[in-house]
Every structure is written in structure tokens, then in C-alpha cells.
Design a protein around this motif. Structure first.
Motif, PDB file in Angstrom:
ATOM      1  N   GLU A   1     -58.284 -24.174   9.100  1.00 37.02           N
ATOM      2  CA  GLU A   1     -59.872 -24.128   9.531  1.00 37.02           C
ATOM      3  C   GLU A   1     -60.408 -25.129   9.614  1.00 37.02           C
ATOM      4  O   GLU A   1     -60.792 -25.906   8.748  1.00 37.02           O
ATOM      5  N   ASP A   2     -60.617 -25.512  10.907  1.00 37.32           N
ATOM      6  CA  ASP A   2     -61.444 -26.725  11.106  1.00 37.32           C
ATOM      7  C   ASP A   2     -62.949 -26.612  10.762  1.00 37.32           C
ATOM      8  O   ASP A   2     -63.544 -25.593  11.396  1.00 37.32           O
ATOM      9  N   LYS A   3     -63.469 -27.292   9.987  1.00 41.64           N
ATOM     10  CA  LYS A   3     -64.994 -27.095   9.478  1.00 41.64           C
ATOM     11  C   LYS A   3     -65.854 -27.848  10.164  1.00 41.64           C
ATOM     12  O   LYS A   3     -67.032 -28.068  10.205  1.00 41.64           O
TER      13      LYS A   3
ATOM     14  N   LYS B   1     -63.929 -32.367   8.571  1.00 37.13           N
ATOM     15  CA  LYS B   1     -63.415 -31.715   7.386  1.00 37.13           C
ATOM     16  C   LYS B   1     -62.633 -30.491   7.778  1.00 37.13           C
ATOM     17  O   LYS B   1     -62.956 -30.084   8.926  1.00 37.13           O
ATOM     18  N   ALA B   2     -61.635 -30.027   7.221  1.00 41.34           N
ATOM     19  CA  ALA B   2     -60.833 -28.870   7.281  1.00 41.34           C
ATOM     20  C   ALA B   2     -60.626 -28.284   5.903  1.00 41.34           C
ATOM     21  O   ALA B   2     -60.340 -28.972   4.994  1.00 41.34           O
TER      22      ALA B   2
ATOM     23  N   ALA C   1     -58.840 -28.700   0.693  1.00 36.61           N
ATOM     24  CA  ALA C   1     -59.688 -29.256   1.743  1.00 36.61           C
ATOM     25  C   ALA C   1     -59.207 -30.656   2.208  1.00 36.61           C
ATOM     26  O   ALA C   1     -58.641 -31.205   1.249  1.00 36.61           O
TER      27      ALA C   1
END
Length: 130
Positions: free
Chosen positions: A30-32, A36-37, A66
Motif C-alpha cells: 500500500e503506497d501512502k 512512505k508505504a 512501514a
């Protein structure tokens, strides 16, 4: 069949550099954004963690790890095709490092990913001469 390498096993550097890190197929990325991911990895529940304990204590079905900008970059390089040596070379080139400087940090990071179940490192099985 290619053997999976235990992260605590001591190997010759040549064998380790020719091994290929492969992402856990059950992991969900999940790419934030903003560098960050999150990587979600399912947790195998122990037999004793089912009912009735799970009725009293809610248990997570996955672990979340994370990744920062550099972690995302290395995760992206672990495509199942590149060897550890190729990953180290790409990282060293991108960050203007010498191979040996990059090797130390990348190999430790990949060891941590292996311990957390995000990747497995697959070595090449040597063929026997008959």
C-alpha cells in the motif's frame, strides 16, 4: 528445486550475491505517498489462538510493516528477477555509493525483510557432477 536461504545461515559471499530475493505473494503493498508505504503480511494463527481466546482478545490477522523512501526503493528492486548483487549495484549507482558501502546496508535490510516474512531469498542449487 531452488533452496530458500535462512537469514541466519552463513554462506559464502558469492552464493549470497547470486541469490534472488522474492516478495511474499501473500503480502499486500500500500503506497501512502510522500515517500512512505505499508506492507501487510498475513499472520499464521496458532491453534490455541482461536476460540474461545479470540472471543476475549481480538487478534490481528496481519502484520503491518512501514517502509520509508529507501525501503520502498529496495522493495521495488526485489522483483524476483534481480540477484542481490544486481540490487546492490542499482542502489549504489542511484545513491552514488561504492558497491561495498551499499552491500552492507542492503544485505542487512533484506535480512530484516526476510525475518519479518516480506521476502524469501532463493539460492541457486548446485548441480551434482555424475
Amino acid at each position: 528445486m531452488n533452496p530458500v536461504i535462512n537469514p541466519d545461515t552463513e554462506l559464502h559471499m558469492e552464493a549470497l550475491l547470486s541469490a534472488v530475493p522474492v516478495r511474499n505473494k501473500a503480502a499486500r503493498y500500500e503506497d501512502k505517498g510522500d515517500g512512505k508505504a505499508l506492507v501487510h503480511v498475513p499472520i499464521r494463527q496458532k491453534w490455541y489462538m482461536g476460540p474461545p481466546i479470540s472471543w476475549v482478545m481480538p487478534l490481528s490477522k496481519e502484520r503491518v510493516i512501514a517502509l520509508d523512501k529507501v525501503g520502498k526503493e529496495v522493495w521495488g528492486l526485489c522483483d524476483g528477477n534481480r540477484t542481490m548483487e544486481q540490487i546492490i549495484e542499482a542502489f549504489a549507482e542511484e545513491h552514488h555509493l561504492r558497491f561495498h558501502q551499499a552491500r552492507l546496508s542492503i544485505m542487512e535490510f533484506l535480512r530484516q525483510l526476510t525475518r519479518r516474512g516480506l521476502i524469501v531469498v532463493v539460492g541457486h542449487q548446485e548441480e551434482e557432477q555424475t
